[in-house]
Scaffold this motif. Structure first.
Motif, short mmCIF file in Angstrom:
data_model
loop_
_atom_site.label_atom_id
_atom_site.label_comp_id
_atom_site.label_asym_id
_atom_site.label_seq_id
_atom_site.Cartn_x
_atom_site.Cartn_y
_atom_site.Cartn_z
N ALA A 34 4.72 -2.59 1.17
CA ALA A 34 4.11 -3.03 -0.09
C ALA A 34 2.70 -3.57 0.14
O ALA A 34 1.78 -3.27 -0.62
CB ALA A 34 4.99 -4.08 -0.76
N ALA A 35 2.54 -4.35 1.21
CA ALA A 35 1.21 -4.89 1.51
C ALA A 35 0.23 -3.77 1.89
O ALA A 35 -0.92 -3.77 1.44
CB ALA A 35 1.31 -5.91 2.64
N GLY B 239 0.46 -0.61 0.96
CA GLY B 239 0.23 0.16 -0.26
C GLY B 239 -0.77 -0.53 -1.17
O GLY B 239 -1.67 0.11 -1.73
N LEU B 240 -0.62 -1.83 -1.32
CA LEU B 240 -1.56 -2.60 -2.14
C LEU B 240 -2.96 -2.54 -1.54
O LEU B 240 -3.95 -2.37 -2.26
CB LEU B 240 -1.09 -4.04 -2.26
N GLY B 241 -3.04 -2.65 -0.23
CA GLY B 241 -4.34 -2.60 0.43
C GLY B 241 -5.01 -1.25 0.31
O GLY B 241 -6.23 -1.16 0.16
N THR C 154 -4.38 1.13 -2.14
CA THR C 154 -4.66 1.50 -3.52
C THR C 154 -5.72 0.62 -4.16
O THR C 154 -6.48 1.08 -5.00
CB THR C 154 -3.38 1.46 -4.39
N GLN C 155 -5.77 -0.61 -3.79
CA GLN C 155 -6.71 -1.54 -4.40
C GLN C 155 -7.94 -1.80 -3.55
O GLN C 155 -8.80 -2.58 -3.94
CB GLN C 155 -6.01 -2.89 -4.68
N SER C 156 -8.00 -1.18 -2.40
CA SER C 156 -9.12 -1.41 -1.46
C SER C 156 -9.29 -2.89 -1.16
O SER C 156 -10.40 -3.41 -1.13
CB SER C 156 -10.42 -0.82 -2.01
N ALA C 157 -8.19 -3.54 -0.99
CA ALA C 157 -8.23 -4.98 -0.71
C ALA C 157 -7.98 -5.21 0.78
O ALA C 157 -6.86 -5.02 1.25
CB ALA C 157 -7.18 -5.71 -1.53
N ALA D 294 -5.04 -7.50 1.80
CA ALA D 294 -3.68 -6.97 1.84
C ALA D 294 -3.39 -6.29 3.17
O ALA D 294 -2.29 -6.40 3.72
CB ALA D 294 -3.45 -6.00 0.69
#
Length: 182
Positions: free
Chosen positions: A58-59, A61-63, A65-68, A71
């Motif tokens: 999940a982390a 994936g978030l990183g 998709t969100q370019s974060a 994450a």
């Protein structure tokens, strides 16, 4: 085969007098402790993977998709923490052991702080066999000893269900035999 191995280990342990234990009770090479089933180690690894993998994915994936970048750093941190947890679980598994002696049961545990409980058979009030959902899935059980002392806390995790039942019956019989003299 396993029962004969356990019997010979118990004989080795049972011949050692109380004075034969080392300063912490565990150092004498003549005292052979029986260990939990390897299934306990497998069960603990499955539980670790069951919660670490989804959180890490999940982390990541978030990183992605969100370019974060935070994450991705969090996901890397989760991986490192999971590796540390794996080492701790392995050490805890290896630290558990028990030894049936003539008059008492020895239970050792502890990764950083080694602890040895000596439970005289005559002081046992009752013996529980407990199995949670993960333990039942792997055919395991924990033998919990109860004495008059509130802090005894002697328990033996990771025994095969049949072995736990046999140990409970044997400890109960020994406890009744030794308590009759009180």
């Amino acid at each position: 085969m396993q029962e004969s191995l356990n019997a010979s280990q118990n004989e080795t342990c049972g011949r050692i007098p109380r004075s034969g234990l080392g300063a912490d009770g565990c150092n004498d090479e003549r005292v052979v402790f029986l260990r939990p089933s390897p299934r306990l180690w497998t069960a603990r690894q499955v539980v670790l993977v069951a919660y670490a993998v989804p959180i890490t994915l999940a982390a990541f994936g978030l990183g992605l998709t969100q370019s974060a970048p935070c994450a991705l750093v969090a996901a890397a941190g989760i991986i490192v923490l999971s590796g540390g947890e794996w080492l701790v679980l392995r050490g805890r598994y290896r630290a558990w052991g028990y030894c049936e002696r003539e008059d008492e049961l020895l239970v050792r545990r502890g990764l950083l702080v080694r602890q040895l409980s000596v439970v005289p058979y005559g002081r046992m009030q009752f013996v529980d066999v407990v199995a949670g959902p993960v333990d039942r899935l792997f055919g395991l059980a924990t033998v919990q000893l109860h004495t008059a002392a509130a802090a005894s806390g002697a328990r033996i995790p990771g025994l095969l269900q049949a072995d736990a039942d046999r140990l409970r019956d044997r400890l109960t019989a020994l406890g009744e035999a030794r308590a009759s003299g009180l």
